[in-house]
Write an enzyme that holds these catalytic residues in place. Structure first.
Site, mmCIF file in Angstrom:
data_model
loop_
_atom_site.group_PDB
_atom_site.id
_atom_site.type_symbol
_atom_site.label_atom_id
_atom_site.label_comp_id
_atom_site.label_asym_id
_atom_site.label_seq_id
_atom_site.Cartn_x
_atom_site.Cartn_y
_atom_site.Cartn_z
ATOM 1 N N CYS A 133 0.834 -1.203 0.000
ATOM 2 C CA CYS A 133 0.000 0.000 0.000
ATOM 3 C C CYS A 133 0.872 1.258 0.000
ATOM 4 O O CYS A 133 0.610 2.210 -0.743
ATOM 5 C CB CYS A 133 -0.929 -0.005 1.212
ATOM 6 S SG CYS A 133 -2.147 1.322 1.212
ATOM 7 N N CYS A 164 -0.869 8.749 6.898
ATOM 8 C CA CYS A 164 -2.232 8.427 6.490
ATOM 9 C C CYS A 164 -3.094 8.166 7.730
ATOM 10 O O CYS A 164 -2.621 7.602 8.721
ATOM 11 C CB CYS A 164 -2.234 7.197 5.583
ATOM 12 S SG CYS A 164 -1.477 7.477 3.959
ATOM 13 N N CYS A 170 -3.353 4.694 9.423
ATOM 14 C CA CYS A 170 -2.070 4.129 9.859
ATOM 15 C C CYS A 170 -1.358 4.990 10.901
ATOM 16 O O CYS A 170 -0.170 4.779 11.177
ATOM 17 C CB CYS A 170 -1.152 3.934 8.656
ATOM 18 S SG CYS A 170 -1.815 2.819 7.406
ATOM 19 N N CYS A 203 8.117 3.948 5.808
ATOM 20 C CA CYS A 203 7.305 3.563 4.657
ATOM 21 C C CYS A 203 8.159 3.266 3.437
ATOM 22 O O CYS A 203 7.675 2.679 2.472
ATOM 23 C CB CYS A 203 6.299 4.662 4.331
ATOM 24 S SG CYS A 203 7.067 6.217 3.842
#
Length: 232
Positions: free
Chosen positions: A114, A197, A200, A225
């Site tokens: 993602c 996000c 998250c 990330c």
């Protein structure tokens, strides 16, 4: 080149580092903002230096409403264009059609998939063709970032990275915001030192690591990330 830049900016303050980048690289420099407090400091410095560096943000499609709020306030205050890069529509459609909207909770591999679709691939497009990537990274933000330096060669993206406030403390950042009336994300006042996000990111508890609220369900101390990974 990296060692020369390190030598040139040694002892300079953040604003003078920005001015150095402007003098040496001009419009071939680009700054990435996620509208966190560190990035807001750098945006203010870019405006103060009348920098020609481009500014972009990664619009993942899963941001907090508060992030859009500070985005608007930043545009109003500084009048600087901020280009938004979105994920590839087909990739997002395929991910959600096959795994649903919350697959990132199921495994680290799914979460990284993602992140790649929503952040890494758009980043590649955003920095393509530039010589220097300016960031708001600070050393004390995480264990992984302590291993970085203020100037680096990012081999994965074939670009020079410069972190003008790399050695700043959180207290210095907060004081700069206050003294210069810099707009910032109100979530920072609610226990969110690091904001990504919405699905998250959670607030951190007293005594927790700076990035403990990011992907909190994962059992690892070095949570990134993939945007800022050092091989040192």
């Amino acid at each position: 080149m990296i060692e020369k830049i390190k030598h040139d900016i040694e002892g300079l303050g953040a604003l003078d580092i920005i001015r150095y980048i402007e003098q040496k690289f001009g419009a071939t420099a680009v700054f990435s903002t996620s509208f966190g407090i560190e990035d807001q400091v750098v945006t203010h410095l870019l405006a103060e230096a009348d920098s020609k560096a481009s500014i972009f943000t990664l619009e993942t499609g899963r941001l907090f409403p508060e992030t859009y709020y500070v985005w608007n306030r930043t545009l109003e205050k500084y009048k600087l264009p901020i280009k938004a890069y979105y994920p590839n529509t087909q990739a997002v459609e395929n991910l959600l059609s096959t795994k649903g909207p919350s697959s990132f909770y199921e495994s680290v591999a799914n979460r990284k998939e993602c992140c790649y679709i929503r952040k890494i691939e758009p980043l590649h497009r955003a920095i393509n063709g530039f010589e220097v990537w300016i960031t708001g990274i600070r050393a004390e933000q995480s264990a992984n970032r302590e291993g970085m330096s203020a100037v680096e060669w990012d081999a994965a993206n074939n670009i020079i990275k410069i972190h003008p406030i790399f050695d700043w403390t959180l207290a210095e950042v907060e004081l700069f915001l206050k003294n210069n009336s810099v707009p910032y994300n109100p979530l920072h006042d609610k226990g969110f030192p690091s904001i990504g996000c919405q699905p998250c990111t959670r607030a951190v508890q007293p005594g927790e690591d700076f990035r403990a609220g990011r992907w909190w369900w994962e059992d690892t101390s070095k949570k990134e990330c993939g945007l800022h990974i050092t091989t040192k």
